[in-house]
Enzyme design. Structure first.
Site, PDB file in Angstrom:
ATOM      1  CG  ASP A  10      80.859 114.171  53.196  1.00 28.55           C
ATOM      2  OD1 ASP A  10      81.189 113.083  53.711  1.00 28.55           O
ATOM      3  OD2 ASP A  10      80.025 114.940  53.698  1.00 28.55           O
ATOM      4  CG  ASP A  12      75.444 111.315  55.283  1.00 23.83           C
ATOM      5  OD1 ASP A  12      74.532 111.007  54.506  1.00 23.83           O
ATOM      6  OD2 ASP A  12      76.082 110.483  55.956  1.00 23.83           O
TER       7      ASP A  12
END
Length: 180
Positions: A10, A12
Site C-alpha cells: 500500500d 499511504d
C-alpha cells in the site's frame, strides 16, 4: 505455503507518510524503513508493486496526473518499484479494483507475471489485508496512525510492527543480517 515472488505495498501510511489526498510531490516523505524494505525485496529477486486506493480522484480533489506525479516522487525516493497501480474510485462506486476488493492485487499479479498466491500484500488498514485474502494472496498489517484498534486486534497474527519487518518476515531474514 507458496513461496513469495512479489511484494505489493500500500502507498499511504505504509511506504510514505499519509497526507490525505496528496497531490503535491514535495509533500512525499518515506516512512522509516520503507526504502530498506523495497531494497531488501529487490535484492532477493522479488517483484515489487504499489496497489493504492486514490479516491481523491473520484471525489474531484485530485487529478490522475497529480497522483502519477506523487507516485513518481515516491518511486524515486524509495529506490524504484516495478509497478504502480491505483484505484481512482470512491467507495460508493462499487469498483472491483478498490480495496478491500481483489482487483488491484489480481491486476498487479498479472502484470508482474506471478500468481496471486505468490504475492504478499503489506498495508496499514484492514482493507489491504482483506484485498490480499480475496485475491488469494497473503496479507500483513503494519499498524499505523490510520489503523483502527479493532483492526490491529483482528489481524494481530498477521501483522508486523513496520514495513521492513514485514518484508524480513516474508523472506525469513533476521534483523541485522545482510541481504543474500
Amino acid at each position: 505455503m507458496t513461496t513469495v515472488s512479489a511484494i505489493l505495498f500500500d502507498r499511504d501510511g505504509t511506504l510514505v507518510a499519509d497526507v490525505p489526498y496528496n497531490g503535491d510531490p514535495e509533500r512525499v516523505r518515506p516512512l522509516p524503513g520503507a526504502r530498506e524494505a523495497v531494497a531488501l525485496a529487490r535484492s532477493h529477486g522479488l517483484a515489487t508493486a504499489v496497489v493504492s486506493n486514490q479516491s481523491g480522484i473520484g471525489r474531484g480533489l485530485l487529478t490522475t496526473e497529480q497522483v502519477r506525479r506523487v507516485n513518481e516522487r515516491a518511486d524515486a525516493l524509495l529506490g524504484g518499484l516495478d509497478l504502480w497501480l491505483f484505484c481512482p474510485h470512491i467507495p460508493e462506486d462499487g469498483c472491483p479494483c478498490r480495496k478491500p476488493r481483489p482487483g488491484l492485487v489480481r491486476a498487479a499479479a498479472v502484470r508482474l507475471g506471478v500468481p496471486p498466491a505468490a504475492c504478499l500484500v503489506v498495508g496499514d488498514i484492514a482493507a489491504d489485508v482483506l484485498a490480499a485474502r480475496a485475491a488469494g494472496a497473503r496479507g500483513v498489517l503494519v499498524p499505523g496512525a490510520a489503523t483502527a484498534p479493532e483492526e490491529t486486534r483482528r489481524f494481530a497474527a498477521h501483522s508486523a510492527p513496520d514495513v521492513l519487518t514485514a518484508v524480513r518476515g516474508a523472506l525469513g531474514v533476521a534483523a541485522g543480517r545482510a541481504p543474500a
